[in-house]
Design an enzyme around this catalytic site. Structure first.
Site, PDB file in Angstrom:
ATOM      1  N   ASN A   9      -3.720  51.788  37.851  1.00 62.61           N
ATOM      2  CA  ASN A   9      -3.974  50.362  38.037  1.00 62.61           C
ATOM      3  C   ASN A   9      -3.774  49.684  36.677  1.00 62.61           C
ATOM      4  O   ASN A   9      -4.601  49.839  35.784  1.00 62.61           O
ATOM      5  CB  ASN A   9      -5.418  50.187  38.548  1.00 62.61           C
ATOM      6  CG  ASN A   9      -5.845  48.740  38.587  1.00 62.61           C
ATOM      7  OD1 ASN A   9      -5.022  47.822  38.450  1.00 62.61           O
ATOM      8  ND2 ASN A   9      -7.132  48.506  38.772  1.00 62.61           N
ATOM      9  N   LYS A  11      -3.904  46.629  35.936  1.00 67.90           N
ATOM     10  CA  LYS A  11      -4.724  45.413  35.764  1.00 67.90           C
ATOM     11  C   LYS A  11      -3.861  44.288  35.184  1.00 67.90           C
ATOM     12  O   LYS A  11      -2.693  44.173  35.521  1.00 67.90           O
ATOM     13  CB  LYS A  11      -5.956  45.723  34.902  1.00 67.90           C
ATOM     14  CG  LYS A  11      -6.733  46.925  35.443  1.00 67.90           C
ATOM     15  CD  LYS A  11      -8.110  47.056  34.885  1.00 67.90           C
ATOM     16  CE  LYS A  11      -8.777  48.282  35.500  1.00 67.90           C
ATOM     17  NZ  LYS A  11     -10.167  48.430  35.141  1.00 67.90           N
ATOM     18  N   HIS A  96     -10.917  45.796  44.674  1.00 69.92           N
ATOM     19  CA  HIS A  96     -11.309  46.354  43.373  1.00 69.92           C
ATOM     20  C   HIS A  96     -12.562  45.629  42.887  1.00 69.92           C
ATOM     21  O   HIS A  96     -12.722  44.434  43.107  1.00 69.92           O
ATOM     22  CB  HIS A  96     -10.160  46.185  42.367  1.00 69.92           C
ATOM     23  CG  HIS A  96     -10.427  46.927  41.092  1.00 69.92           C
ATOM     24  ND1 HIS A  96     -11.239  46.423  40.104  1.00 69.92           N
ATOM     25  CD2 HIS A  96     -10.012  48.147  40.662  1.00 69.92           C
ATOM     26  CE1 HIS A  96     -11.313  47.304  39.116  1.00 69.92           C
ATOM     27  NE2 HIS A  96     -10.575  48.361  39.433  1.00 69.92           N
ATOM     28  N   GLU A  98     -13.413  44.502  40.130  1.00 67.00           N
ATOM     29  CA  GLU A  98     -13.177  43.317  39.287  1.00 67.00           C
ATOM     30  C   GLU A  98     -12.866  42.100  40.155  1.00 67.00           C
ATOM     31  O   GLU A  98     -13.181  40.978  39.789  1.00 67.00           O
ATOM     32  CB  GLU A  98     -12.056  43.614  38.277  1.00 67.00           C
ATOM     33  CG  GLU A  98     -12.579  44.503  37.155  1.00 67.00           C
ATOM     34  CD  GLU A  98     -11.549  45.409  36.511  1.00 67.00           C
ATOM     35  OE1 GLU A  98     -10.337  45.169  36.680  1.00 67.00           O
ATOM     36  OE2 GLU A  98     -11.965  46.376  35.832  1.00 67.00           O
ATOM     37  N   GLU A 168     -15.219  53.992  43.114  1.00 72.56           N
ATOM     38  CA  GLU A 168     -15.250  53.624  41.703  1.00 72.56           C
ATOM     39  C   GLU A 168     -16.607  53.024  41.356  1.00 72.56           C
ATOM     40  O   GLU A 168     -16.831  51.821  41.563  1.00 72.56           O
ATOM     41  CB  GLU A 168     -14.174  52.575  41.402  1.00 72.56           C
ATOM     42  CG  GLU A 168     -12.764  53.026  41.712  1.00 72.56           C
ATOM     43  CD  GLU A 168     -11.756  52.211  40.898  1.00 72.56           C
ATOM     44  OE1 GLU A 168     -11.084  52.822  40.064  1.00 72.56           O
ATOM     45  OE2 GLU A 168     -11.676  50.992  41.076  1.00 72.56           O
ATOM     46  N   GLY A 174     -14.036  51.324  32.836  1.00 74.09           N
ATOM     47  CA  GLY A 174     -13.761  50.769  31.513  1.00 74.09           C
ATOM     48  C   GLY A 174     -14.845  51.041  30.485  1.00 74.09           C
ATOM     49  O   GLY A 174     -14.833  50.473  29.400  1.00 74.09           O
ATOM     50  N   SER A 214     -13.150  55.506  34.297  1.00 77.03           N
ATOM     51  CA  SER A 214     -13.043  56.274  33.056  1.00 77.03           C
ATOM     52  C   SER A 214     -12.436  57.665  33.239  1.00 77.03           C
ATOM     53  O   SER A 214     -12.840  58.625  32.565  1.00 77.03           O
ATOM     54  CB  SER A 214     -14.399  56.355  32.344  1.00 77.03           C
ATOM     55  OG  SER A 214     -14.821  55.058  31.966  1.00 77.03           O
TER      56      SER A 214
HETATM   57  P1  PGA Z   1     -10.781  52.700  34.007  1.00 77.79           P
HETATM   58  O1  PGA Z   1     -10.511  51.732  35.258  1.00 77.79           O
HETATM   59  O2  PGA Z   1     -10.018  53.968  34.239  1.00 77.79           O
HETATM   60  O3  PGA Z   1     -10.279  51.931  32.809  1.00 77.79           O
HETATM   61  O4  PGA Z   1     -12.266  52.938  33.960  1.00 77.79           O
HETATM   62  C1  PGA Z   1     -10.447  52.234  36.558  1.00 77.79           C
HETATM   63  C2  PGA Z   1     -10.209  51.123  37.543  1.00 77.79           C
HETATM   64  O5  PGA Z   1     -10.686  50.009  37.321  1.00 77.79           O
HETATM   65  O6  PGA Z   1      -9.522  51.315  38.570  1.00 77.79           O
END
Ligand code: PGA
Length: 253
Positions: A9, A11, A96, A98, A168, A174, A214
């Site tokens: 992803n 982003k 997601h 976010e 997730e 993150g 992560s």
């Molecule tokens: P990350 O993000 O690997 O940076 O923790 C995962 C995601 O948001 O899909």
């Protein structure tokens, strides 16, 4: 038999030319060291077409990071599943955290988008996961089950078998602090049981459940060795070809 899926992803990172560069590096890495897993990248909308062209014939699948549920209309700023198909997407990430956190996405909206994606020939990757406060107050299962339940409510058993669900935990995204393999496995089992309750064991045994939050080269092997973890949704570590390729090669340890 479920195949592993490693999804990146991107982003809100990468221009179109940076995206082309990244997938070219991925392709040459995979040509040297082919892996028996499915690979998917989800660039931002503005890079989808260019990256889709660069990926043509590579076997790496293309996903968008979101969509609206209508096919067309007066919905300024939105993108429809038809448009995503048109630029070569086969998948779409939906719900997601976010988007839920910053853009007000609801379980109901994610459910409608899931139905619409399938109706328009896209495979949804539906994201679910609890906030830290929800985990700390022992509400993880309640939250995740509500999110999954709404996403799969309007799909047929055949469709549920092809669906990808990404667990997730929001506190792991993150932060560098991934769930432990045992924590993730526990929730993956619950998600699979929930799919089994609505669509039967045979379907639930087919549904792929990815872990995200992560994921990096150093934890990919132990996470993916859990029986119900069928791959990863990777954020930060997918923006560099080297680390994404190491995650794709997780079976090397
Ligand atoms: P990350 O993000 O690997 O940076 O923790 C995962 C995601 O948001 O899909």
């Amino acid at each position: 038999m479920r195949r592993y899926l490693i999804a990146g992803n991107w982003k809100m990172f990468t221009t179109a030319s940076e995206g082309i560069d990244l997938v070219q590096q991925l392709q040459s890495g995979l040509a040297k060291d082919p892996r028996d897993v499915d690979v998917l990248v989800a660039p931002p909308f503005t890079a989808l077409q260019a990256v889709g062209e660069a990926l043509s014939g590579s076997g790496i699948a293309l996903a968008a990071q979101n969509m609206y549920w209508e096919r067309e209309g007066a919905f300024t700023g939105e993108t429809s599943p038809v448009m995503l198909k048109d630029v070569g997407c086969t998948h779409v990430i939906l719900g997601h955290s976010e988007r839920r956190q910053h853009f007000g996405e609801t379980d109901d909206g994610v459910g409608r988008k899931t139905r619409s994606a399938i109706d328009n020939g896209l495979l949804p990757v539906v994201c679910v996961g609890e906030l830290l406060a929800e985990r700390e107050s022992d509400r993880t299962l309640e939250v995740v089950e509500r999110q999954v339940e709404r996403a799969i409510r309007d799909v047929t058993p055949d469709e549920a078998a092809r669906l990808v669900i990404a667990y997730e935990p929001v506190w792991a995204i993150g932060t560098g602090l991934a769930a432990t393999p045992e924590q993730a496995q526990e929730i993956h089992v619950s998600i699979r049981k929930l799919v089994a309750r609505s669509h039967g064991d045979v379907v639930a045994a087919e549904t792929r459940i990815l872990y995200g939050g992560s994921v990096k080269p150093s934890n990919a092997t132990t996470l993916m060795s859990q029986p119900d973890i069928d791959g990863a949704l990777v954020g930060g570590a997918c923006l560099k070809a080297e680390s994404f390729l190491q995650i794709i090669a997780f079976d090397k340890g």
